[in-house]
Design an enzyme around this catalytic site. Structure first.
Site, short mmCIF file in Angstrom:
data_model
loop_
_atom_site.label_atom_id
_atom_site.label_comp_id
_atom_site.label_asym_id
_atom_site.label_seq_id
_atom_site.Cartn_x
_atom_site.Cartn_y
_atom_site.Cartn_z
N TYR A 28 0.86 -1.19 0.00
CA TYR A 28 0.00 0.00 0.00
C TYR A 28 0.90 1.24 0.00
CZ TYR A 28 -3.23 -3.62 1.56
OH TYR A 28 -3.96 -4.78 1.67
N ASP A 38 0.68 -0.15 5.21
CA ASP A 38 -0.11 1.05 5.54
C ASP A 38 -1.43 0.94 4.80
OD1 ASP A 38 -1.03 3.50 6.30
OD2 ASP A 38 0.50 4.68 5.26
N GLU A 98 1.05 -0.72 -5.16
CA GLU A 98 -0.06 0.22 -4.98
C GLU A 98 -1.08 -0.04 -6.08
OE1 GLU A 98 -2.73 2.66 -4.05
OE2 GLU A 98 -0.99 2.68 -2.71
N CYS A 119 -4.81 3.21 10.21
CA CYS A 119 -5.75 4.30 10.46
C CYS A 119 -7.03 3.78 11.09
CB CYS A 119 -6.06 5.05 9.16
SG CYS A 119 -6.77 4.01 7.87
#
EC number: 2.1.1.-
Length: 543
Positions: free
Chosen positions: A312, A381, A333, A408
């Site tokens: 990521y 991430d 990605e 997150c």
């Protein structure tokens, strides 16, 4: 039984993950906006179900000493700053608690220290990107933010947590849209032209990108609009158009056009230059993102011969930040523009040992495994949904020594860590970082290390191979753990159980040879957990 519009005195006892106050009345749990723990209020009942209800504050009887009295309530109603009514030091404590609670409730982890949340010196006006809806309100084109849990626009000019220059650009664009009579999007009628304004600004460079999100390609007098806004803000180096004609909540459609200048802005992160395209992911708080990434780098304890997988990878911010200190970096990605940016960013910073592909993280991981790429460190991430099970299994199969997990969403991180533990990794460190002050969101860095003979003794008992007497019970490690949890509500590891068994003279079959190194890192069972395990061993007649 309470019913709608009843008014009752309650005390707020907790906060939800999203920052709503929690009160308990007549066996029901009520959620109340703009209410803090220790506050006593008169609550109006808005809605009641069988077990939960929703209320609002009619009057504060006792207010919390931690209440921020200066907050404009518009920021609460819109959700822009759903923790803004809580003092900043208490926000940081709240976020640390969220991380601890999620790790315990979801992954059963209570014996790993969670560091205090890293805070921001000036926790306002930090966002380097705005995504602002454009709608008609009372007959006038307005920009602002949707009221919480609705699509009703609240007109705003000062967004409190955004870069003030970005707010100024949004207001200038709003005024120009009015001047040129460009029609705002109407969600109900599926009509109008201008859906959203997106503005990025480089934290260090000051460069600005404007994105007009429209329902169709043609925008009347758009050249004049661009000319006027650039006169006011000469730092604008890019004006893009994104076309989104779908009935969707997604901001962007698939088609992008460059209306002025270049299709990116340039900014810096941890000493490297980065080109940032319109759709590319880039952390919205540059100052704290640098602390976040530096924490992940420090946790990973990188060496010159390390091979890194950057899953990521976005535009390469973290992978390129470590590339000069390691042997190779392999990044993956899903957004093509971001991969193109990362490749350009590698060239921009004269980095030749970083390689990026456009694919899903799990597919790339499997391909790299087949190609014989052997990572020593994996950096992840992921988005809020976390990692896929197939990615976790593929990454564990690489045998990487360390996994630095940037999250997150602590709930999905805890879920993923639980699976990593089942696959032979141990959680070593956890550091929350406040990338989103005044909101309930928190980023977290976690370090996972592979259990191996150099650092740990892992023991496993095969009861069927032991000569048990008829009085002894064939209690498994899982049964002992379950007994201790049910009776004492304590989580105990296999290692702790093995330590206490050995202490009691129960012979163990070692699964691995003990390390010959002098400095072994072996966690020791606490006295409280030792007594609980002893109780379990007595219960199962093993001692």
């Amino acid at each position: 039984m309470l019913k709608k519009n009843d008014i009752v005195e309650v005390e707020i006892v907790d906060l939800t993950h999203e920052g709503a106050g929690v009160a308990k009345v007549d066996g029901l749990v009520f959620f109340v906006e703009n209410a803090l723990p220790s506050e006593k209020i008169l609550m109006r009942v808005l809605k009641v179900n069988k077990k939960i209800g929703f209320g609002k504050v009619e009057k504060y009887l006792v207010q919390s000493p931690h209440r921020n009295q200066d907050l404009d309530l518009a920021y609460l109603r819109s959700g822009i700053a759903d923790l803004g009514h809580l003092s900043y030091p208490e926000q940081l404590k709240f976020k640390t608690k969220q991380v601890k609670d999620s790790l315990y409730k979801i992954a059963g982890i209570a014996d790993v220290e969670v560091a205090e949340t890293l805070g921001m010196e000036h926790p306002v006006k930090y966002r380097n990107k705005a995504q602002v809806p454009v709608r008609r309100v009372n007959g006038v084109l307005e920009t602002g933010f949707f009221r919480k849990n609705s699509h009703n626009l609240m007109p705003l000019e000062d967004f409190f947590i955004q870069d003030p220059v970005i707010d100024q650009v949004v207001v200038a664009l709003r005024d120009l849209l009015r001047r040129f009579d460009l029609k705002p999007y109407d969600e109900k009628e599926q009509s109008g032209l201008i859906r959203n304004l997106v503005v990025r600004r480089g934290h260090y460079s000051g460069q600005i990108m404007v994105v007009l999100v429209t329902t169709r390609p043609k925008v009347f007098r758009v050249d004049q609009l661009i000319e006027q806004v650039i006169k006011q803000f000469p730092e604008i180096v890019s004006v893009m158009q994104n076309i989104n004609d779908q009935n969707t909540n997604a901001i962007f459609g698939k088609e992008w056009r460059t209306l002025y200048g270049q299709d990116y802005i340039t900014d810096q992160m941890l000493g490297n230059d980065f080109q940032i395209a319109g759709p590319a992911f880039y952390q919205v708080n540059t100052e704290m993102a640098e602390k976040l990434y530096q924490t992940a780098i420090d946790f990973a304890e990188l060496k010159k011969d390390d091979v890194i997988i950057d899953a990521y990878s976005g535009i390469g911010t973290i992978g390129l930040s470590v590339a000069k200190h390691v042997k190779e970096v392999y990044g993956v990605e899903l957004i093509p523009e971001a991969v193109e940016n990362s490749q350009k960013n590698a060239s921009l910073n004269k980095i030749t040992n970083a390689h990026y592909v456009c694919d899903t993280a799990e597919n790339a991981m499997k391909k790299w495994l087949k190609e014989g790429i052997q990572p020593t460190v994996i950096l992840v991430d992921p988005p809020r949904k976390g990692l896929t099970e197939s990615f976790i299994k593929a990454s564990a199969q690489t045998g990487a020594d360390r996994i630095a997990y940037i999250s997150c969403n602590v709930a999905t991180m805890a879920r993923d860590i639980k699976l990593y533990q089942e696959l032979g990794y141990e959680l070593k460190k956890v550091q929350p970082v406040d990338l989103f002050p005044q909101t309930h969101h928190v980023e977290t860095v976690a370090l996972l290390s592979k259990l191996d003979v150099d650092k740990h003794i892992s023991v496993e008992i095969e009861l069927d191979e032991m000569d048990l007497t008829s009085a002894e019970s064939k209690a498994t490690y899982a049964q002992i753990k379950e007994y201790v949890w049910n009776k004492f509500e304590l989580k105990v590891s296999t290692l702790y159980i093995a330590q206490i068994k050995k202490k009691c003279g129960i012979e163990l079959r070692e699964h691995y040879n003990k390390s010959k190194k002098d400095k072994q890192i072996i966690p020791q069972c606490t006295p409280e957990k030792e007594e609980a395990i002893m109780d379990a061993l007595r219960h199962f007649k093993m001692i």
